[in-house]
Every structure is written in structure tokens, then in C-alpha cells.
Design a protein around this motif. Structure first.
Motif, short mmCIF file in Angstrom:
data_model
loop_
_atom_site.label_atom_id
_atom_site.label_comp_id
_atom_site.label_asym_id
_atom_site.label_seq_id
_atom_site.Cartn_x
_atom_site.Cartn_y
_atom_site.Cartn_z
N TRP A 10 0.89 -0.97 0.09
CA TRP A 10 -0.01 0.09 0.03
C TRP A 10 0.90 1.18 -0.02
CZ3 TRP A 10 -0.59 3.97 3.54
CH2 TRP A 10 -1.68 4.86 3.27
N SER A 11 1.97 1.41 0.74
CA SER A 11 2.85 2.51 0.93
C SER A 11 3.48 2.81 -0.21
CB SER A 11 3.71 2.52 2.35
OG SER A 11 4.46 1.43 2.05
N LEU A 56 -1.52 4.98 10.70
CA LEU A 56 -1.45 3.58 10.84
C LEU A 56 -0.72 2.76 11.51
CD1 LEU A 56 -1.24 2.92 7.15
CD2 LEU A 56 -3.04 2.00 8.57
N ASP A 57 0.46 3.48 12.35
CA ASP A 57 1.40 3.05 13.42
C ASP A 57 0.48 2.71 14.57
OD1 ASP A 57 3.93 3.25 11.84
OD2 ASP A 57 4.20 4.97 12.64
N ASP A 97 -2.30 -9.32 13.54
CA ASP A 97 -3.59 -9.74 12.65
C ASP A 97 -3.35 -9.77 11.19
OD1 ASP A 97 -4.64 -10.57 15.19
OD2 ASP A 97 -5.96 -8.72 15.12
N TYR A 98 -4.00 -10.97 10.57
CA TYR A 98 -4.07 -10.65 9.18
C TYR A 98 -5.24 -9.75 8.81
CZ TYR A 98 -1.26 -14.80 8.44
OH TYR A 98 -0.10 -15.93 8.63
N ILE A 99 -5.04 -9.12 7.61
CA ILE A 99 -5.82 -7.82 7.40
C ILE A 99 -7.34 -8.53 6.89
CG2 ILE A 99 -5.55 -8.02 4.99
CD1 ILE A 99 -5.39 -5.07 4.64
N VAL A 117 -6.71 1.38 3.19
CA VAL A 117 -5.91 0.27 2.98
C VAL A 117 -7.01 -0.98 2.92
CG1 VAL A 117 -4.55 -1.26 4.22
CG2 VAL A 117 -4.25 1.09 4.43
N LEU A 118 -7.75 -0.97 3.42
CA LEU A 118 -8.76 -1.98 3.15
C LEU A 118 -9.36 -2.30 1.69
CD1 LEU A 118 -10.83 -2.35 6.76
CD2 LEU A 118 -9.39 -3.95 5.89
#
Length: 93
Positions: A1-2, A26-27, A36-38, A73-74
Motif C-alpha cells: 500500500w505505501s 497506521l502506526d 493480525d491478518y488483514i 488500506v482495506l
């Protein structure tokens, strides 16, 4: 994403300061979510994060800003078919 966001900066579609702010937001989320997985980020898990941030006395604007970046991000993950759907994120009034 970044990396894709950096490309947006290179093509003048986003400012570098905006990306810096997004990464900072996001940090805090990553610190809470850990490994955790997205795909595990559902409405309940995101509401738990919001509750955690409220308990830390963070302002609604701050939390909602963090949630906007999470949603971005999602959405990015959905476009890549890493997740089936983007969970609803209710903003804090």
C-alpha cells in the motif's frame, strides 16, 4: 500500500505530507492489531480498536482519521482480492 502511495506522490496525485500523516495514523492501528491478518479486520475488531483509543482519551477526530486510513488500506486490499469485502466502519460522532 505505501509503495503505491509513493507512486501517487511521484505522479502529483498525493502530497508527501499526506502520506506521512497516513503512515503515522497506521502506526497506532498496527500497534494495537499486532500480527493480525488483514482478513481478520471485521466490524467488531475495528470497534474494539475505537474503544481502545477512546479509553486512551484520544479525540474522535483523531480516531476517525485513523479509521479513514484503515478504510483506504482495506479498499486497496479488496481491489487486489485479498479480502472479499470492506467492513463497515462507524465513525465516532
Amino acid at each position: 500500500w505505501s509503495r503505491e502511495q509513493e507512486l501517487r506522490i511521484d505522479t502529483l496525485k498525493k502530497r508527501a505530507t499526506s502520506l506521512a500523516t497516513d503512515l503515522q495514523r497506521l502506526d497506532a492501528v498496527i500497534a494495537f492489531m499486532g500480527d493480525d491478518y488483514i482478513s481478520r479486520l471485521d466490524e467488531i475488531r475495528l470497534a474494539e480498536y475505537q474503544k481502545h483509543r477512546v479509553s486512551m482519551k484520544r479525540k474522535p477526530n483523531t480516531i476517525n482519521g485513523e479509521m479513514r486510513v484503515v478504510k483506504a488500506v482495506l479498499n486497496w486490499a479488496k481491489r487486489r482480492r485479498w479480502i472479499a469485502e470492506v467492513p463497515f466502519i462507524e465513525p465516532i460522532p
